[in-house]
Design a protein around this motif. Structure first.
Motif, short mmCIF file in Angstrom:
data_model
loop_
_atom_site.label_atom_id
_atom_site.label_comp_id
_atom_site.label_asym_id
_atom_site.label_seq_id
_atom_site.Cartn_x
_atom_site.Cartn_y
_atom_site.Cartn_z
N THR A 73 0.84 -1.19 0.00
CA THR A 73 0.00 0.00 0.00
C THR A 73 0.88 1.24 0.00
O THR A 73 1.54 1.55 0.99
N ALA A 74 0.87 1.96 -1.10
CA ALA A 74 1.68 3.17 -1.21
C ALA A 74 1.01 4.31 -0.47
O ALA A 74 -0.22 4.44 -0.47
N THR B 207 -0.33 7.94 0.02
CA THR B 207 -0.87 8.92 -0.92
C THR B 207 -0.16 10.25 -0.72
O THR B 207 0.52 10.47 0.28
N ASN C 47 1.54 11.25 -5.74
CA ASN C 47 1.71 10.34 -4.60
C ASN C 47 3.17 9.97 -4.38
O ASN C 47 3.47 8.90 -3.88
N LYS C 48 4.06 10.87 -4.76
CA LYS C 48 5.50 10.58 -4.66
C LYS C 48 6.23 11.65 -3.86
O LYS C 48 5.89 12.83 -3.92
N CYS D 285 9.51 13.54 -3.91
CA CYS D 285 10.56 13.85 -4.88
C CYS D 285 11.67 14.62 -4.18
O CYS D 285 11.41 15.53 -3.39
N CYS E 13 12.02 10.64 -7.75
CA CYS E 13 10.69 10.61 -7.16
C CYS E 13 10.41 9.20 -6.68
O CYS E 13 10.47 8.24 -7.45
N GLU E 14 10.15 9.10 -5.38
CA GLU E 14 10.03 7.81 -4.69
C GLU E 14 8.58 7.52 -4.32
O GLU E 14 7.82 8.41 -3.96
N THR E 15 8.24 6.24 -4.35
CA THR E 15 7.00 5.74 -3.80
C THR E 15 7.33 5.18 -2.43
O THR E 15 8.31 4.44 -2.28
N TRP E 16 6.56 5.56 -1.43
CA TRP E 16 6.77 5.06 -0.07
C TRP E 16 5.67 4.05 0.24
O TRP E 16 4.51 4.42 0.41
N ASN E 17 6.03 2.76 0.27
CA ASN E 17 5.08 1.69 0.56
C ASN E 17 5.06 1.39 2.06
O ASN E 17 6.10 1.08 2.64
N ASN F 143 12.06 3.43 -6.11
CA ASN F 143 12.18 4.29 -7.28
C ASN F 143 11.86 3.39 -8.46
O ASN F 143 12.70 2.58 -8.87
#
Length: 126
Positions: free
Chosen positions: A22-23, A25, A83-84, A86, A100-104, A115
């Motif tokens: 679940t990333a 938001t 939702n990233k 950066c 730009c990273e997604t944080w799960n 990334n």
């Protein structure tokens, strides 16, 4: 008894996987970071450990120490896009490049940072 045990394991495994996938938001990232936050980077079995101070003015600074003993300073700017998270750090491997990273989510106070499909490690906070 064996079926109950296996069912329990599958619930634990698939439940943890669903939570881990679940990333966060953009709203969640903004709520977490907009007033500043101290992040713990890495930790045991990650290959590095460090701290990062996220400042509400869009700057950040800190450092990580690799298991090899090398210390890498972190300094630069950050913002939330969609939702990233950066960031553009001045030094290190990504010097001058926006990442730009997604944080799960992996727990209430921790994330795996990605990334694209590349796992960049773990962030946590109090």
């Amino acid at each position: 008894m064996r079926k109950i045990f296996l069912a329990g394991l599958s619930v634990m495994f698939f439940g943890a996987q669903a939570f881990a996938a679940t990333a966060m938001t953009g709203k969640e990232l903004q709520a977490l970071l907009s007033n500043g936050k101290e992040l713990t980077l890495g930790g045991p079995k990650e290959g590095y450990a460090g701290q990062l101070s996220i400042m509400k003015d869009g700057t950040a600074h800190g450092q990580v120490k690799l298991d090899s003993g090398d210390v890498i300073p972190i300094e630069g700017v950050w913002h939330i896009t969609g939702n990233k998270f950066c960031r553009t750090w001045k030094g290190g491997r990504d010097a001058g490049k926006e990442i730009c990273e997604t944080w799960n989510k992996t727990g209430p106070n921790s994330v795996r940072v990605l990334n694209g499909k590349k796992d960049l490690g773990k962030n946590s906070w109090e």
